[in-house]
Each structure stands twice: as structure tokens, then as C-alpha cells.
Design a protein around this motif. Sequence first.
Motif, PDB file in Angstrom:
ATOM      1  N   GLU A 181       0.810  -1.384   0.022  1.00 56.68           N
ATOM      2  CA  GLU A 181       0.134   0.054  -0.064  1.00 56.68           C
ATOM      3  C   GLU A 181       0.825   1.143  -0.082  1.00 56.68           C
ATOM      4  N   ARG A 182       2.110   1.168   0.635  1.00 54.28           N
ATOM      5  CA  ARG A 182       3.010   2.329   0.673  1.00 54.28           C
ATOM      6  C   ARG A 182       3.672   2.438  -0.651  1.00 54.28           C
ATOM      7  N   SER A 183       4.184   3.842  -0.824  1.00 55.54           N
ATOM      8  CA  SER A 183       4.980   4.039  -1.794  1.00 55.54           C
ATOM      9  C   SER A 183       6.361   3.591  -1.917  1.00 55.54           C
ATOM     10  N   ILE A 184       6.869   3.413  -3.124  1.00 50.81           N
ATOM     11  CA  ILE A 184       8.171   2.806  -3.021  1.00 50.81           C
ATOM     12  C   ILE A 184       9.416   3.570  -2.429  1.00 50.81           C
ATOM     13  N   TRP A 185       9.019   5.062  -2.242  1.00 52.21           N
ATOM     14  CA  TRP A 185      10.006   5.887  -1.544  1.00 52.21           C
ATOM     15  C   TRP A 185       9.730   5.684  -0.101  1.00 52.21           C
ATOM     16  N   MET A 186       8.629   5.472   0.420  1.00 45.91           N
ATOM     17  CA  MET A 186       8.456   4.828   1.789  1.00 45.91           C
ATOM     18  C   MET A 186       9.245   3.633   2.256  1.00 45.91           C
ATOM     19  N   GLU A 187       9.364   2.748   1.181  1.00 46.11           N
ATOM     20  CA  GLU A 187       9.803   1.687   1.490  1.00 46.11           C
ATOM     21  C   GLU A 187      11.692   1.843   1.510  1.00 46.11           C
ATOM     22  N   ARG A 208      13.026   4.347   2.416  1.00 43.31           N
ATOM     23  CA  ARG A 208      13.494   5.054   3.858  1.00 43.31           C
ATOM     24  C   ARG A 208      13.373   3.998   4.885  1.00 43.31           C
ATOM     25  N   GLU A 209      12.228   3.076   4.646  1.00 42.06           N
ATOM     26  CA  GLU A 209      12.228   1.923   5.544  1.00 42.06           C
ATOM     27  C   GLU A 209      13.712   1.038   5.566  1.00 42.06           C
ATOM     28  N   GLY A 210      14.025   0.847   4.477  1.00 40.30           N
ATOM     29  CA  GLY A 210      15.501   0.228   4.272  1.00 40.30           C
ATOM     30  C   GLY A 210      16.562   0.948   4.815  1.00 40.30           C
ATOM     31  N   ASN A 262      16.643   3.171   7.137  1.00 40.98           N
ATOM     32  CA  ASN A 262      16.401   3.152   8.633  1.00 40.98           C
ATOM     33  C   ASN A 262      16.777   1.981   9.337  1.00 40.98           C
ATOM     34  N   TYR A 263      16.367   0.698   8.483  1.00 39.08           N
ATOM     35  CA  TYR A 263      16.885  -0.725   8.933  1.00 39.08           C
ATOM     36  C   TYR A 263      18.411  -0.681   9.037  1.00 39.08           C
ATOM     37  N   ILE A 264      18.924  -0.358   7.947  1.00 35.75           N
ATOM     38  CA  ILE A 264      20.354  -0.529   7.941  1.00 35.75           C
ATOM     39  C   ILE A 264      21.014   0.462   9.003  1.00 35.75           C
ATOM     40  N   SER A 265      20.597   1.628   8.647  1.00 35.45           N
ATOM     41  CA  SER A 265      21.344   2.702   9.735  1.00 35.45           C
ATOM     42  C   SER A 265      21.177   2.413  11.365  1.00 35.45           C
ATOM     43  N   GLY A 266      20.020   1.633  11.471  1.00 36.85           N
ATOM     44  CA  GLY A 266      19.842   1.306  12.826  1.00 36.85           C
ATOM     45  C   GLY A 266      20.515   0.099  13.308  1.00 36.85           C
TER      46      GLY A 266
END
Length: 414
Positions: A201-207, A209-211, A213-217
Motif C-alpha cells: 500500500e505504501r509508495s516505493i519511496w517510503m520503502e 526510507r524504511e530500508g 532506517n533498518y540499515i542505519s539502525g
Amino acid sequence: MNIFRSLKSRNFRLFFYGQSVSLIGTWMQKTAVCWLVYRLTNSALLLGVVSFVSLIPSLLLSPYAGSYIERHNRYRILVITQIISMIQAGALAMMILFRNYNIPGIILLSLVQGIINAFDVTCRQSMMAEMVEEKDDLPNAIALNSTMANFARIAGPALAGIILSTFGEDFCFLSNFLSYVPVLISLFMMKIVLPPVVKSERSIWMELREGFNYISGDNDLSSLLLMLTASSLFVIPFNTLMPVFAKDLFNGDAKTFSWFESAAGLGSIISAIYMANLKGGKDMVKIMITASLIFALSLILLSYAAWLPLALLFMLLSGIGMMAQTSAINTYIQTHAIPKMRARAISYYIMAYQGMIPLGSLLTGVLAHFVGPRLTVCIAGVTGTVATVVFVSYQRKKLRITNCELRNNREIIA
């Protein structure tokens, strides 16, 4: 331990055999392009430009490619990228066959191949887990895949050296075009079952950012990717200057250049065999640190080598170090990233690895233009050594903090 145990999986076996032929053709073309450009221009800077345009799409597109691939059928994407790569190879072969030595045209086709690779490499890497039936064999499959790539790095330039001096450049480019036939046959023979694609449901740009955030976290993933970024930017691009070493410093020809490429490839395959034989649970971070030091120190020694056999020995050592460094980081990411983030994590690996090399190649070409090839390679080795020392210092500091937190927790519980 069976070094070929992951080939028990039919899909991976087909993939392995098909890619083996194609990658030899790719390396033949890569060697021929480098030699042709330098033969026509005598410009280290243009060598850097060709490397830059062929890999810069990995920097710009890899994160997007990772998110895009997770939203679509990866097998279908892989087939499409191989067909387009075959068309690109055919266009380049026709250009050379008709003696249209157009440097801007070669640069443009190199850019097209770079765009294809941004999707193709991420797609292939993210499908490894589905190609291997026994998940314990995944690290072995990754190492065998690297072995295949580095065997091609030996065979491709070696064949290119013979063919360039015997039949000419056009035969190298035509051979790469034909090498895509077994790849496509192997892909069509595969019976691979991929997880169903879930429409997001989310845009590819939100995904995207999620990726990020996962890597940087994740401190372990992010620190390894930063180390790979430094290596890809300042150290790995040293090989851009190998045509200069072969032709100008050692007064050689195309065959001499192929020896340099093959020496690095031989070192890489030695390293890949070692990685394939590792038992599960090995500390990939320690292997990466050792490999990084071998890589950096071999470049310092290569920069001072005045005797061709000695220079080839140091090229072999550089191949051992570079292969183990990148393979250890790749294996760590594929075995530690959570499944739903694997493609995105791998896309950042591709960005840090292949994406930074073009910037480094351009920087290497410019630096060599002003200070010479030997000093440029020496600087690459020194930079690699410093980056490794900084990484080790960070790891020790993190370990001290973790131990201190554990002691405090025990004291609170007591």
C-alpha cells in the motif's frame, strides 16, 4: 566438507553453469574495452571515465532497485535483464565489427550496461536464498558464486589476451554476445518457486526510507557497509590503472595486461575456495579485517615492484584480499539481514561496492594524471590500511561498551 554441496540444488546448479559461461564473456569484453580505449587514446583519465559510467548507476539506482525488486517477480526481472544485456553486447559487437571506434558510443553502451547491472546484480543476489534448497548451504552457494565470478576473471582476461593478439577485438565482443545464450537456456530450465509478491500500500519511496532506517539502525551492518564504501571508493579502483602498468611501466602489450587481470583473478579464486570451505558460524568480521590488511599491504608493495613477476605476485595477493573482504561482508549481510529486508540490504551492499567504484575510478584516473600511476596505487594501499585500523578501533570500542553494559546489568540484578 564438500565444497560443491550447494550444487545439489537443481536451480542453483543451472544458474551456476549458465552464469559461468556468461561471466567469462563479460570479462573478455571488459578486458577488450579497457585495452581498446587505452590503445586509441593513451589516456588514464578516459579509462577512469569508462569505469565510472559503467558502475555509477549502481550508486544512484541500487536502493531503488532493491525496493522495486521486492515488489515484482524477481525471476521475470532476471530474465529481462539478461535479454537486454545480450542486446547491449550485440550493439557493442556490431560497432567494433564495422571498425566504428567511437569512444562516446563505447561510453554510452557502458552506461547502458551499468543501468542494467543495477537491477540484475541485486536481483541475482536476492534470489540466492530461493535457489538453494538447504538453507545451511547458503554461505557455500555465496562462496561458490564468488568462485565462479573469479574463475571467469582469470579465464576471461586470459582468453581476451590470446584473442586480442590473434583475432582482434571484434571477436572478443562477439563472444560475449553469444555467451548469453547458455544463461537464457539455464534460466528457462529452472523451476523456481518464489514467495508470492505482496502488493504494498505504501509508495516505493517510503520503502526506500524504511530500508535505510533498518540499515542505519543496525550497527554491525552499517559499519561493515561503511568499511566496504571506503574500500570501493579509495582502494579497489586501483585496477583501473592496470593497462597503464602493463603498457607503460612494464613495456607490455594486451597479453601483459591480461596477465595482471588473471593474476588478480587467480588470487580471488584461491580466496573464494577458502571461503567456500568454511564451516558455519565462522566470524566473518575477523575474516574481513584480515583480508582488508592483506589487500591494502599488497597494493603498497605492488606500487614499488619493478620486476614483472613480482608485480604479478602482488596482484595475486590483492585478489586474495579483495575477494575475501567483499565475500565476507556479502555473506554476513545475507545471513544476518531479516528476510523481508534482504533485497534492500543487498541493494545497499551493491551501492557500497559497485556504486562507489566509479567515483573511485574517476578519482584514480585524475590522481594518476597528476602524480603518476605508482604513487596513486601506493596511496590506495595506505588508505586501505588506515580504514582497516579505524574499523578495528571502532569494533574494540563497541565491545568495551557492550561489556560495560553487561557488567552494569549484572550488578543491578545482584
